[in-house]
Design a protein around this motif. Structure first.
Motif, PDB file in Angstrom:
ATOM      1  N   LYS A 159      39.502 103.417  72.495  1.00  0.00           N
ATOM      2  CA  LYS A 159      40.011 102.908  71.123  1.00  0.00           C
ATOM      3  C   LYS A 159      41.603 102.359  71.096  1.00  0.00           C
ATOM      4  CE  LYS A 159      38.940 107.471  69.703  1.00  0.00           C
ATOM      5  NZ  LYS A 159      38.612 108.653  69.824  1.00  0.00           N
ATOM      6  N   GLU A 165      39.457 100.306  65.431  1.00  0.00           N
ATOM      7  CA  GLU A 165      40.147 101.498  64.679  1.00  0.00           C
ATOM      8  C   GLU A 165      39.503 102.449  65.204  1.00  0.00           C
ATOM      9  OE1 GLU A 165      42.156 103.431  61.383  1.00  0.00           O
ATOM     10  OE2 GLU A 165      42.470 100.741  61.448  1.00  0.00           O
ATOM     11  N   ASN A 166      38.561 102.992  66.201  1.00  0.00           N
ATOM     12  CA  ASN A 166      38.000 104.294  66.005  1.00  0.00           C
ATOM     13  C   ASN A 166      36.337 103.320  66.943  1.00  0.00           C
ATOM     14  OD1 ASN A 166      37.313 107.287  66.085  1.00  0.00           O
ATOM     15  ND2 ASN A 166      36.860 107.112  64.374  1.00  0.00           N
ATOM     16  N   LYS A 188      39.157  97.475  62.587  1.00  0.00           N
ATOM     17  CA  LYS A 188      40.209  96.958  61.726  1.00  0.00           C
ATOM     18  C   LYS A 188      40.509  95.659  61.394  1.00  0.00           C
ATOM     19  CE  LYS A 188      43.813  99.365  64.855  1.00  0.00           C
ATOM     20  NZ  LYS A 188      45.154  98.924  65.189  1.00  0.00           N
TER      21      LYS A 188
END
Length: 299
Positions: A159, A165-166, A188
């Motif tokens: 992360k 993003e995740n 992202k």
């Protein structure tokens, strides 16, 4: 009953949420508050618990549970130990934890405090079991096989990589202590998958294992915090061969980690100033109750 141990939880993520439960259920502890940086809106379930930006805003803290990413532990522990407050962390980088213990040992002794380093289940309680296996069968081999399950430390490391993003990192055992890392990333907008994949594989968390990275639309649809371990030793006791030892468990990863940290908070108050790993602390010090009663019950 003597006065309760005042505990602060640092961080309210996966481990911090369960740490709150563990401290509140410990008969000899009092949850003094939660330190959350950066500040986010206070969750409704914590309406009656102090929620602050700094541990200095809380009074009479004896132990701080560092429920924070591994890479933030060294600086956070030194800062809190310098205030004369004991720390317990779940630092999970095996290769560097011995060096971290030595660093924190100097700080802790200088400020009359105690640090318990790597107080999770691996490193942590699994380390204790490996030591027990070692003196039961001094010659031989021990294999620790993790999973299948979510690795919190590896997931947090991913992360932190630019463009992610995740993320979810799954540990898949292939046998004899060898593991495969299955990493699922949600990117992202505008992020380059090939660049992210390269950075993941070059991160110290992943360089020693076979690692596969996949892009997915929604990581949250994949997350299950269950994990496990099977530890096996085949060795020799004296001159007797083929001694076969095994330990296994299937667990909720953050719940078990936080429970071990809470027990380590209790143990920290029974040690002389300095920094310790779990294998350096008597097992009885982690357990609530009168020592003679504990001996009568377990021995």
């Amino acid at each position: 009953m003597s006065e309760k141990i005042r505990v602060a939880v640092i961080g309210y993520g996966n481990v911090g949420r369960f740490a709150v439960q563990a401290v509140k259920n410990a008969p000899d502890m009092e949850l003094a508050g939660i330190v959350q940086v950066p500040r986010i809106n206070k969750p409704a379930e914590l309406h009656n618990i102090p929620w602050v930006d700094s541990i200095s805003e809380l009074e009479g803290i004896q132990v701080a549970l560092l429920c924070t990413p591994t890479r933030s532990v060294p600086d956070a522990a030194k800062e809190i130990l310098a205030q004369g407050i004991n720390t317990v962390d779940c630092y999970d980088m095996h290769d560097t934890l011995a060096d971290l213990r030595r660093e924190l040992d100097d700080v802790a002794k200088a400020h009359n405090a105690v640090a318990v380093v790597s107080a999770g289940w691996d490193p942590g309680t699994d380390s204790v079991i490996r030591c027990i296996f070692e003196f039961m069968a001094p010659r031989g081999l021990t294999y620790t096989n993790f999973g299948p399950g979510m690795s919190m430390g590896h997931s947090v490391a991913v992360k932190s990589i630019p463009g992610v993003e995740n993320a979810l990192s799954m540990t898949i055992p292939t046998g004899a202590g060898v593991h495969r890392r299955m990493v699922y990333v949600q990117l992202k907008p505008g992020a380059n998958f090939e660049e992210v994949e390269k950075n993941i594989k070059n991160d110290p968390y992943f360089t020693k294992d076979e690692t596969h990275v996949q892009q997915v639309a929604d990581v949250d649809q994949l997350i299950d915090v269950g994990h496990g371990v099977v530890m096996e030793r085949k060795g020799v006791s004296g001159q007797t061969h083929n001694q076969l030892l095994q330990f296994s468990m299937k667990i909720n990863n953050p719940a078990l980690t936080s429970q071990i940290m809470t027990a380590s908070a209790r143990a920290s108050l029974k040690q002389k100033p300095g920094a310790y790993t779990m294998i350096q602390i008597p097992i009885i010090d982690f357990i609530y109750g009168d020592p003679d009663d504990i001996i009568r019950h377990f021995v």
